[in-house]
Design an enzyme around this catalytic site. Sequence first.
Site, PDB file in Angstrom:
ATOM      1  N   TRP A 254      47.013   8.239 150.993  1.00  0.00           N
ATOM      2  CA  TRP A 254      47.588   7.973 149.672  1.00  0.00           C
ATOM      3  C   TRP A 254      49.100   7.721 149.750  1.00  0.00           C
ATOM      4  CZ3 TRP A 254      45.080  11.442 145.309  1.00  0.00           C
ATOM      5  CH2 TRP A 254      43.687  11.290 145.331  1.00  0.00           C
TER       6      TRP A 254
ATOM      7  N   GLY B 210      57.070  -3.483 155.280  1.00  0.00           N
ATOM      8  CA  GLY B 210      56.162  -2.521 154.677  1.00  0.00           C
ATOM      9  C   GLY B 210      56.902  -1.294 154.178  1.00  0.00           C
ATOM     10  N   GLN B 211      56.238  -0.552 153.292  1.00  0.00           N
ATOM     11  CA  GLN B 211      56.915   0.593 152.668  1.00  0.00           C
ATOM     12  C   GLN B 211      57.293   1.668 153.686  1.00  0.00           C
ATOM     13  OE1 GLN B 211      54.420   2.655 149.794  1.00  0.00           O
ATOM     14  NE2 GLN B 211      52.555   1.991 150.789  1.00  0.00           N
TER      15      GLN B 211
ATOM     16  N   ASP C 108      54.170 -11.546 165.129  1.00  0.00           N
ATOM     17  CA  ASP C 108      53.094 -11.874 164.191  1.00  0.00           C
ATOM     18  C   ASP C 108      51.759 -11.705 164.908  1.00  0.00           C
ATOM     19  OD1 ASP C 108      51.340 -12.900 162.337  1.00  0.00           O
ATOM     20  OD2 ASP C 108      52.568 -14.646 161.849  1.00  0.00           O
TER      21      ASP C 108
ATOM     22  N   THR D 249      44.886   6.262 159.200  1.00  0.00           N
ATOM     23  CA  THR D 249      44.509   6.542 157.816  1.00  0.00           C
ATOM     24  C   THR D 249      43.343   7.512 157.708  1.00  0.00           C
ATOM     25  OG1 THR D 249      43.566   5.481 155.821  1.00  0.00           O
ATOM     26  CG2 THR D 249      43.050   4.484 157.924  1.00  0.00           C
TER      27      THR D 249
ATOM     28  N   LYS E  67      40.731   0.380 161.434  1.00  0.00           N
ATOM     29  CA  LYS E  67      41.724   1.388 161.818  1.00  0.00           C
ATOM     30  C   LYS E  67      41.162   2.341 162.870  1.00  0.00           C
ATOM     31  CE  LYS E  67      45.324   1.893 160.326  1.00  0.00           C
ATOM     32  NZ  LYS E  67      46.629   1.354 160.776  1.00  0.00           N
TER      33      LYS E  67
ATOM     34  N   THR F 142      46.510  -3.608 155.174  1.00  0.00           N
ATOM     35  CA  THR F 142      46.190  -2.446 154.344  1.00  0.00           C
ATOM     36  C   THR F 142      45.459  -2.788 153.062  1.00  0.00           C
ATOM     37  OG1 THR F 142      48.387  -2.571 153.312  1.00  0.00           O
ATOM     38  CG2 THR F 142      48.153  -1.144 155.244  1.00  0.00           C
TER      39      THR F 142
ATOM     40  N   TYR G  83      38.073  -1.838 156.363  1.00  0.00           N
ATOM     41  CA  TYR G  83      39.428  -1.361 156.639  1.00  0.00           C
ATOM     42  C   TYR G  83      39.384  -0.110 157.513  1.00  0.00           C
ATOM     43  CZ  TYR G  83      43.876   1.015 155.879  1.00  0.00           C
ATOM     44  OH  TYR G  83      45.050   1.687 156.063  1.00  0.00           O
TER      45      TYR G  83
END
Length: 287
Positions: A147, A8-9, A33, A98, A126, A59, A122
């Site tokens: 964002w 992931g980023q 996993d 988030t 979370k 996400t 979502y």
Amino acid sequence: MIVIGRSGQLARALAGQESADLTVVRLGRPHLDFRTVCDTTALLSDLRPDIIVNAAGFTDVDGSERTPDAAFRVNCDGARRIAGSAAALGVPLIHVSTEYVFDGFSNRPYREVDSAAPLNAYGRSKLRGEAAVAATTPDHAILRTSWLYSPYGRNFFTKVLEKSGASAEIPVVADRHGSPTSAFELARGIERVARNLLAWRDSRRGRGIFHMTCAGETRWAGFASEILRNTGCTVRPVTSDSFVELARRPMNSRLCNDRLSDVHGVVLARWQDALSEVRTRYGEVGR
């Protein structure tokens, strides 16, 4: 530092925080996993972490509406399992969440004490993940951001640049407010929080929920305009109802970061300044 989430980023940005006194190990599929049953405590124990950062998540916001079970399996059940492992190993946990836990109806930036009321699956997954973490280990810091973008993978930044290559003008939503947050800035903030949690091991200082976004605010259309500066492509501002989206999104994604600054002494860069770094890194990725 063990980072849950391999590709992931945010996980990739956290890997860049490695230094002489900080080793970062990323764990993800296939070794860890959340779609399968595995002994996360045994796996993490072998690595002997000082602190764990859970940067993994389902996400895909619209995808969460189509397959809510998958979203809850990762964002709630997976978060609970990692929190249980952190508690068993006696190490602090940083859990990334988030702004989608809020409905976005407020006319001001959200504070940690504001009531959560997610609009979509979502956000609900979370929020349940936050509750699972808090109920499983007291030694946690939950960091809500918004964002998030980077030069890696599919996110608003990369999609805008991709679309600009095929059109001289692109439509972008102009009625949603938020704070674009660079994964690199978020990673730096997480590192500072991690060091604080380790330094404050003998107290409950620094634990709880915090908001962590880049400074300043804009609209999606304003963010896109900055991304496309000097590219020759322009932005056509449109309203949210111009797009067909399966999941409802909050109109106000702004978060108040005062508690983070007061407790941890962490203030992220202005979003415009952080964007300059991401532009540079995007060119280095090799596209």
